[in-house]
Scaffold this motif. Structure first.
Motif, mmCIF file in Angstrom:
data_model
loop_
_atom_site.group_PDB
_atom_site.id
_atom_site.type_symbol
_atom_site.label_atom_id
_atom_site.label_comp_id
_atom_site.label_asym_id
_atom_site.label_seq_id
_atom_site.Cartn_x
_atom_site.Cartn_y
_atom_site.Cartn_z
ATOM 1 N N ARG A 272 0.829 -1.210 0.000
ATOM 2 C CA ARG A 272 0.000 0.000 0.000
ATOM 3 C C ARG A 272 0.860 1.257 0.000
ATOM 4 O O ARG A 272 0.567 2.226 -0.712
ATOM 5 C CB ARG A 272 -0.938 -0.025 1.218
ATOM 6 N N VAL A 273 1.915 1.239 0.788
ATOM 7 C CA VAL A 273 2.835 2.382 0.783
ATOM 8 C C VAL A 273 3.445 2.547 -0.600
ATOM 9 O O VAL A 273 3.509 3.662 -1.145
ATOM 10 C CB VAL A 273 3.930 2.206 1.848
ATOM 11 N N ALA A 274 3.905 1.433 -1.200
ATOM 12 C CA ALA A 274 4.513 1.501 -2.528
ATOM 13 C C ALA A 274 3.517 2.033 -3.563
ATOM 14 O O ALA A 274 3.889 2.813 -4.453
ATOM 15 C CB ALA A 274 5.025 0.120 -2.938
ATOM 16 N N ALA A 275 2.258 1.617 -3.453
ATOM 17 C CA ALA A 275 1.244 2.073 -4.407
ATOM 18 C C ALA A 275 0.952 3.561 -4.278
ATOM 19 O O ALA A 275 0.510 4.206 -5.233
ATOM 20 C CB ALA A 275 -0.041 1.268 -4.215
ATOM 21 N N SER A 276 1.222 4.112 -3.095
ATOM 22 C CA SER A 276 0.955 5.542 -2.899
ATOM 23 C C SER A 276 2.021 6.434 -3.522
ATOM 24 O O SER A 276 1.771 7.615 -3.786
ATOM 25 C CB SER A 276 0.840 5.855 -1.400
ATOM 26 N N LEU A 277 3.217 5.898 -3.769
ATOM 27 C CA LEU A 277 4.335 6.726 -4.227
ATOM 28 C C LEU A 277 4.070 7.398 -5.569
ATOM 29 O O LEU A 277 4.246 8.620 -5.691
ATOM 30 C CB LEU A 277 5.624 5.905 -4.276
ATOM 31 N N PRO A 278 3.661 6.651 -6.614
ATOM 32 C CA PRO A 278 3.406 7.347 -7.875
ATOM 33 C C PRO A 278 2.270 8.355 -7.793
ATOM 34 O O PRO A 278 2.266 9.346 -8.527
ATOM 35 C CB PRO A 278 3.079 6.205 -8.851
ATOM 36 N N MET A 279 1.310 8.141 -6.889
ATOM 37 C CA MET A 279 0.219 9.097 -6.723
ATOM 38 C C MET A 279 0.721 10.377 -6.064
ATOM 39 O O MET A 279 0.317 11.484 -6.426
ATOM 40 C CB MET A 279 -0.906 8.462 -5.901
ATOM 41 N N THR A 283 0.413 13.215 -8.957
ATOM 42 C CA THR A 283 -0.922 13.825 -8.891
ATOM 43 C C THR A 283 -0.953 14.900 -7.809
ATOM 44 O O THR A 283 -0.051 14.979 -6.966
ATOM 45 C CB THR A 283 -2.010 12.776 -8.571
ATOM 46 N N ALA A 284 -2.001 15.704 -7.851
ATOM 47 C CA ALA A 284 -2.196 16.735 -6.837
ATOM 48 C C ALA A 284 -3.266 16.324 -5.832
ATOM 49 O O ALA A 284 -3.737 17.152 -5.043
ATOM 50 C CB ALA A 284 -2.582 18.060 -7.498
ATOM 51 N N ALA A 285 -3.637 15.046 -5.836
ATOM 52 C CA ALA A 285 -4.678 14.568 -4.922
ATOM 53 C C ALA A 285 -4.241 14.770 -3.479
ATOM 54 O O ALA A 285 -3.064 14.595 -3.146
ATOM 55 C CB ALA A 285 -4.968 13.094 -5.178
ATOM 56 N N PRO A 286 -5.169 15.139 -2.601
ATOM 57 C CA PRO A 286 -4.822 15.291 -1.187
ATOM 58 C C PRO A 286 -4.273 13.996 -0.603
ATOM 59 O O PRO A 286 -4.642 12.898 -1.030
ATOM 60 C CB PRO A 286 -6.160 15.668 -0.532
ATOM 61 N N VAL A 287 -3.398 14.149 0.356
ATOM 62 C CA VAL A 287 -2.782 12.982 0.990
ATOM 63 C C VAL A 287 -3.845 12.057 1.564
ATOM 64 O O VAL A 287 -3.727 10.825 1.489
ATOM 65 C CB VAL A 287 -1.794 13.440 2.094
ATOM 66 N N GLU A 288 -4.897 12.640 2.123
ATOM 67 C CA GLU A 288 -5.959 11.829 2.716
ATOM 68 C C GLU A 288 -6.616 10.929 1.670
ATOM 69 O O GLU A 288 -6.910 9.756 1.928
ATOM 70 C CB GLU A 288 -7.024 12.729 3.357
ATOM 71 N N GLU A 289 -6.853 11.482 0.464
ATOM 72 C CA GLU A 289 -7.482 10.695 -0.598
ATOM 73 C C GLU A 289 -6.553 9.593 -1.092
ATOM 74 O O GLU A 289 -6.992 8.486 -1.411
ATOM 75 C CB GLU A 289 -7.873 11.602 -1.762
ATOM 76 N N ILE A 290 -5.277 9.890 -1.164
ATOM 77 C CA ILE A 290 -4.319 8.886 -1.614
ATOM 78 C C ILE A 290 -4.259 7.731 -0.620
ATOM 79 O O ILE A 290 -4.258 6.557 -1.004
ATOM 80 C CB ILE A 290 -2.929 9.523 -1.802
ATOM 81 N N ALA A 316 6.200 15.426 2.921
ATOM 82 C CA ALA A 316 7.619 15.706 2.666
ATOM 83 C C ALA A 316 8.110 14.925 1.459
ATOM 84 O O ALA A 316 8.895 15.441 0.647
ATOM 85 C CB ALA A 316 8.445 15.370 3.900
ATOM 86 N N TYR A 317 7.645 13.695 1.310
ATOM 87 C CA TYR A 317 8.018 12.909 0.138
ATOM 88 C C TYR A 317 7.519 13.589 -1.126
ATOM 89 O O TYR A 317 8.248 13.681 -2.118
ATOM 90 C CB TYR A 317 7.423 11.500 0.244
ATOM 91 N N ARG A 318 6.291 14.068 -1.096
ATOM 92 C CA ARG A 318 5.739 14.752 -2.282
ATOM 93 C C ARG A 318 6.561 15.979 -2.627
ATOM 94 O O ARG A 318 6.848 16.230 -3.796
ATOM 95 C CB ARG A 318 4.286 15.125 -2.027
ATOM 96 N N ARG A 319 6.951 16.752 -1.636
ATOM 97 C CA ARG A 319 7.752 17.951 -1.922
ATOM 98 C C ARG A 319 9.098 17.581 -2.551
ATOM 99 O O ARG A 319 9.615 18.299 -3.424
ATOM 100 C CB ARG A 319 8.002 18.741 -0.625
ATOM 101 N N ALA A 320 9.655 16.443 -2.133
ATOM 102 C CA ALA A 320 10.969 16.051 -2.634
ATOM 103 C C ALA A 320 10.909 15.405 -4.015
ATOM 104 O O ALA A 320 11.811 15.598 -4.816
ATOM 105 C CB ALA A 320 11.633 15.086 -1.649
ATOM 106 N N PHE A 321 9.819 14.672 -4.307
ATOM 107 C CA PHE A 321 9.810 13.860 -5.504
ATOM 108 C C PHE A 321 8.698 14.193 -6.502
ATOM 109 O O PHE A 321 8.583 13.561 -7.531
ATOM 110 C CB PHE A 321 9.687 12.376 -5.138
ATOM 111 N N SER A 322 7.892 15.196 -6.206
ATOM 112 C CA SER A 322 6.810 15.539 -7.111
ATOM 113 C C SER A 322 7.341 16.090 -8.415
ATOM 114 O O SER A 322 8.344 16.820 -8.470
ATOM 115 C CB SER A 322 5.878 16.562 -6.474
ATOM 116 N N ASP A 323 6.668 15.745 -9.518
ATOM 117 C CA ASP A 323 7.025 16.292 -10.828
ATOM 118 C C ASP A 323 6.592 17.738 -10.966
ATOM 119 O O ASP A 323 7.046 18.443 -11.873
ATOM 120 C CB ASP A 323 6.363 15.486 -11.935
ATOM 121 N N ALA A 324 5.669 18.165 -10.119
ATOM 122 C CA ALA A 324 5.102 19.513 -10.269
ATOM 123 C C ALA A 324 6.152 20.581 -9.998
ATOM 124 O O ALA A 324 7.066 20.385 -9.218
ATOM 125 C CB ALA A 324 3.935 19.678 -9.315
#
Length: 324
Positions: A272-279, A283-290, A316-324
């Motif tokens: 489940r953690v691994a599946a959340s990484l590409p999201m 994506t810009a989906a809220p962490v809660e939705e992911i 923090a992961y999103r800030r470091a690895f997001s494509d945005a």
């Protein structure tokens, strides 16, 4: 530690030696030696160095010849030692002196797999945390008791000295170096070109060899795992998995652990953690939705398990690895 700032392209020296495995050297050459003008950042000036100008034998039955000697290693911004010929042997005095001089000049010192033995022989790991392949960790600690060996991680960043675990973990560390030098977007781009994850979950403990005896129900366990991957968004219990495998819960838990080295629920959480990484990355989906989309019952549970696995929060992961 970031690459030292000097005039010209940042220089990287990698050590070649007689009897070496070509994989680790190839990883360094692929990442630092291949021009990447499309990334829009100054890339690296790579030099392959050796203690001798004579042809060097590589595992697999071929030879290679380094164009540079230890003087180029001493003057480099980053020095990478991708292994040693013999983890029980002595590192030459010439190499020890070169490694110490490079470090004294301010070079970033890096080892892959058994290369940690060379850095340790030069005294560069004394009083530091370091890692190496789990197979050699006990020996490294025995031979160099001043080193704090951590056999459970993929790599250790101790500022100006960095060490990685087994061969493939070298890729994790090299991408980590690029991330520090050029930021997450460039590191992610390089990882995609290599078709590897920009940040791999967990440590090398998951790869430590365990006795696994083939059993008749291997396909049943695999079938349950495949079913779980298709139903991550739903609640999944051990009973659910055991029913898919047509086994009792007790028998399923026993055979699952024998086959995977972990428990069914821990495995589900890791998937489940691994599946959340590409999201989180794409994506810009809220962490809660992911968290809900990959099956965590609450945002608190998602953050707890994510932080435990990745050693950082989802945000923090999103800030470091997001494509945005």
């Amino acid at each position: 530690m970031l690459m030292p700032v000097r005039a010209g392209l940042p220089s990287v020296a990698v050590l070649a030696f007689d009897g070496m495995s070509p994989f680790e050297l190839g990883c360094v050459v692929e990442i630092f030696g291949l021009p990447r003008p499309e990334l829009g950042v100054p890339w690296y000036d790579l030099k392959v160095c050796a203690e001798t100008s004579q042809p060097l034998r590589a595992v697999g039955g071929f030879t290679l010849q380094a164009a540079h000697g230890l003087d180029a290693l001493v003057s480099a911004d980053t020095v990478i030692v991708p292994g040693v010929a013999d983890v029980r042997g002595q590192v030459s005095g010439e190499l020890v002196a070169a490694l110490r001089l490079a470090h004294d000049r301010g070079a970033r010192m890096v080892s892959i797999c058994s290369g940690a033995f060379a850095l340790a022989a030069a005294g560069l790991l004394d009083g530091r945390a370091a890692t190496t392949h789990w197979k050699y960790a006990e020996l490294l600690q025995e031979r160099f008791p001043k080193v704090s060996v951590n056999a459970s991680v993929l790599y250790v960043d101790d500022g100006d000295v960095l060490t990685s675990a087994g061969s493939a973990a070298g890729l994790d560390l090299l991408i980590h170096l690029i991330r520090g030098d050029h930021g997450p977007n460039v590191a992610n781009a390089v990882a995609r070109r290599l078709v590897v994850a920009p940040h791999r979950e967990g440590g090398q403990a998951q790869f430590i060899q365990a006795a696994v005896t083939p059993v008749e129900d291997d396909d049943a366990v695999a079938r349950a795992m495949a079913w779980a991957m298709d139903h991550l968004a739903q609640p999944i219990s051990v009973g659910d998995l055991a029913r898919v495998a047509h086994m009792s819960e007790r028998s399923f838990i026993r055979h699952f652990k024998r086959q995977t080295g972990t428990s069914p629920l821990r495995w589900v959480i890791s998937q489940r953690v691994a599946a959340s990484l590409p999201m989180l990355e794409g994506t810009a989906a809220p962490v809660e939705e992911i968290g809900a989309a990959v099956g965590f019952e609450s945002p608190v549970t998602f953050r707890h398990h994510f932080t435990r696995a990745m050693r950082t929060s989802p945000s923090a992961y999103r800030r470091a690895f997001s494509d945005a």
